[in-house]
Design a protein around this motif. Structure first.
Motif, short mmCIF file in Angstrom:
data_model
loop_
_atom_site.label_atom_id
_atom_site.label_comp_id
_atom_site.label_asym_id
_atom_site.label_seq_id
_atom_site.Cartn_x
_atom_site.Cartn_y
_atom_site.Cartn_z
N GLN A 192 46.22 39.97 45.82
CA GLN A 192 45.19 39.15 46.45
C GLN A 192 45.79 38.12 47.39
O GLN A 192 45.24 37.85 48.47
N LEU A 193 46.94 37.55 46.99
CA LEU A 193 47.59 36.59 47.87
C LEU A 193 48.04 37.24 49.17
O LEU A 193 47.90 36.67 50.26
N VAL A 194 48.58 38.48 49.03
CA VAL A 194 49.01 39.20 50.23
C VAL A 194 47.82 39.51 51.13
O VAL A 194 47.87 39.34 52.35
N ARG A 195 46.72 39.95 50.51
CA ARG A 195 45.53 40.26 51.30
C ARG A 195 44.96 39.02 51.96
O ARG A 195 44.51 39.06 53.11
N GLN A 196 44.96 37.90 51.24
CA GLN A 196 44.48 36.65 51.84
C GLN A 196 45.35 36.25 53.02
O GLN A 196 44.85 35.81 54.06
N ARG A 197 46.67 36.44 52.83
CA ARG A 197 47.58 36.11 53.93
C ARG A 197 47.33 37.02 55.13
O ARG A 197 47.32 36.57 56.28
N GLU A 198 47.11 38.33 54.84
CA GLU A 198 46.82 39.26 55.94
C GLU A 198 45.52 38.90 56.64
O GLU A 198 45.44 38.93 57.87
N ARG A 199 44.48 38.57 55.84
CA ARG A 199 43.21 38.19 56.46
C ARG A 199 43.36 36.92 57.29
O ARG A 199 42.76 36.80 58.37
N SER A 244 39.72 42.31 75.29
CA SER A 244 39.78 41.52 74.05
C SER A 244 38.96 42.18 72.95
O SER A 244 39.38 42.24 71.78
N GLU A 245 37.79 42.70 73.31
CA GLU A 245 36.96 43.39 72.33
C GLU A 245 37.68 44.63 71.79
O GLU A 245 37.69 44.88 70.58
N GLY A 246 38.28 45.40 72.67
CA GLY A 246 39.02 46.58 72.23
C GLY A 246 40.21 46.20 71.36
O GLY A 246 40.50 46.89 70.37
N THR A 247 40.87 45.11 71.70
CA THR A 247 42.01 44.66 70.91
C THR A 247 41.58 44.26 69.50
O THR A 247 42.26 44.57 68.51
N LEU A 248 40.44 43.59 69.40
CA LEU A 248 39.93 43.22 68.09
C LEU A 248 39.60 44.47 67.26
O LEU A 248 39.87 44.52 66.06
N ARG A 249 38.99 45.47 67.90
CA ARG A 249 38.70 46.72 67.19
C ARG A 249 39.98 47.38 66.72
O ARG A 249 40.05 47.94 65.60
N ASP A 250 41.01 47.36 67.55
CA ASP A 250 42.30 47.95 67.15
C ASP A 250 42.87 47.26 65.92
O ASP A 250 43.39 47.92 65.01
N GLU A 251 42.77 45.93 65.88
CA GLU A 251 43.31 45.18 64.75
C GLU A 251 42.56 45.50 63.46
O GLU A 251 43.13 45.47 62.37
N LEU A 252 41.26 45.80 63.60
CA LEU A 252 40.46 46.12 62.42
C LEU A 252 40.63 47.57 61.99
O LEU A 252 40.67 47.88 60.80
N ARG A 253 40.71 48.48 62.94
CA ARG A 253 40.75 49.91 62.63
C ARG A 253 42.15 50.43 62.33
O ARG A 253 42.31 51.39 61.58
N GLY A 254 43.14 49.82 62.91
CA GLY A 254 44.50 50.35 62.74
C GLY A 254 45.55 49.27 62.65
O GLY A 254 46.48 49.25 63.47
N PRO A 255 45.45 48.36 61.66
CA PRO A 255 46.42 47.27 61.59
C PRO A 255 47.86 47.74 61.35
O PRO A 255 48.80 47.13 61.84
N SER A 256 48.03 48.81 60.58
CA SER A 256 49.39 49.27 60.28
C SER A 256 50.07 49.91 61.49
O SER A 256 51.28 50.08 61.50
N LEU A 257 49.28 50.30 62.50
CA LEU A 257 49.85 50.90 63.71
C LEU A 257 50.31 49.85 64.72
O LEU A 257 51.04 50.18 65.66
N MET A 258 49.87 48.62 64.52
CA MET A 258 50.07 47.60 65.53
C MET A 258 51.46 46.96 65.44
O MET A 258 51.96 46.69 64.36
N SER A 259 52.03 46.77 66.60
CA SER A 259 53.22 45.94 66.79
C SER A 259 53.06 45.30 68.16
O SER A 259 52.16 45.66 68.93
N ASP A 260 53.92 44.39 68.49
CA ASP A 260 53.80 43.74 69.81
C ASP A 260 53.93 44.76 70.93
O ASP A 260 53.19 44.70 71.93
N ALA A 261 54.83 45.73 70.78
CA ALA A 261 55.02 46.74 71.82
C ALA A 261 53.80 47.65 71.93
O ALA A 261 53.36 48.00 73.03
#
Length: 329
Positions: A180-187, A223-240
């Motif tokens: 739960q702490l990890v999830r809270q931190r991620e949220r 920005s809207e697409g970026t927000l969707r990306d963060e919600l739909r595929g957080p594990s795929l995201m990196s700065d690059a």
């Protein structure tokens, strides 16, 4: 605790042996009395110490020796004494001694042998001394010892089982709390990222009363697409990857991200390699629409599909297909 119980058992064994030696009437066959004492000490030492460092449960051979001793010692003691002397204080030492041996068997997780030892002792004492004298001269105490030892072992086993169960529950609660702490931190991180992405656009939108320029509208869509990306595929995201997706959208490409658990179970180094490869593929993509999907597959972790609009019926044609495997080739 184990050292204390071992010391107590050996101490009582020595006490009963000393009591047996201190006879006030000469036995008719002293060597039988000495043999009984020696056999008892050997059986008790073996029952207490054999295999104690490896397991609480007594090995089978010492248990059999204890049972044999419970049969032999009363016979040897009784035969070595004249019938009138068999109820003398020094002559009844084997009742308490054999009772102690039964207790040791029960404590060391051989209850059948313990109760068998007590049964043999009861029969022998009643046979050589009479029922009334046997119970008056110590048999009740031996039976009480054995019963109490059996109850203590049962209660101890339950206490250990309950303690282990509570420890398992505590570990599960601790793991759940950590999750739960990890999830809270991620949220919290996602919320901060969302504010960083959408905050400036929302601020300009409110300040301009919704009257945005074309460039600002493009930034809002990105920005809207970026927000969707963060919600739909957080594990795929990196700065690059984020930068490559943003560059693709600036080129007019529609990018859709789906994460269905394809990266679950991968270590962090392999995840970084997959993200770097994904960013490289996106940087070279020139399709009208790009779909990134991390599906559950034993071989492929991420699939990148690019479609180019074309044809008289606006059918999409696949012009990019790239698979990133879970294990590096």
């Amino acid at each position: 605790m184990r050292s204390l119980t071992t010391a107590l058992a050996l101490g009582f064994a020595v006490y009963f042996a000393a009591r047996a030696i201190w006879w006030i009437v000469q036995p008719t066959a002293p060597w039988l009395m000495v043999a009984a004492i020696a056999l008892y000490l050997a059986a008790t030492l073996t029952a207490v110490l054999a295999g104690a460092s490896d397991s609480v449960r007594m090995p089978l051979v010492p248990a059999l020796l204890a049972l044999f001793t419970s049969i032999a010692v009363p016979i040897l003691v009784s035969v070595s004494l004249a019938p009138p002397v068999r109820s003398a204080p020094f002559a009844t030492w084997y009742i308490g001694a054999t009772g102690l041996l039964a207790v040791v068997c029960i404590v060391r997780r051989r209850p059948l042998f313990g109760w068998a030892t007590l049964t043999v002792l009861t029969i022998s004492a009643c046979f050589y001394m009479g029922v009334g004298r046997a119970f008056t001269l110590g048999l009740v105490g031996s039976i009480t010892w054995v019963v109490v030892a059996q109850l203590l072992v049962i209660f101890w086993h339950r206490a250990v089982r309950d303690t282990e169960r509570l420890a398992d529950i505590q570990r599960a609660v601790s793991a759940w709390h950590a999750t739960q702490l990890v999830r809270q931190r991620e949220r919290r991180v996602r919320a901060q990222r969302a504010l960083a992405i959408a905050g400036p656009v929302l601020t300009r939108t409110v300040a301009a009363n919704g009257a945005l320029t074309e460039h600002e509208k493009l930034e809002a869509r990105i920005s809207e697409g970026t927000l969707r990306d963060e919600l739909r595929g957080p594990s795929l995201m990196s700065d690059a990857v984020r930068q490559a997706i943003t560059d693709a959208r600036l080129r007019g490409t529609r990018v859709t991200v789906f994460d269905e658990g394809g990266l679950d179970g991968l270590d962090e180094s392999r995840l970084n390699e997959i993200r770097d490869e994904l960013a490289s593929v996106l940087a070279d993509a020139r399709s009208n629409r790009v779909i990134i999907r991390a599906g559950r597959d034993d071989v492929v972790a991420v699939t990148v599909v690019g479609r180019a609009a074309g044809g008289s019926h606006d059918d999409d044609a696949v012009d990019l297909w790239h698979e990133i495997r879970r294990v590096a080739e």
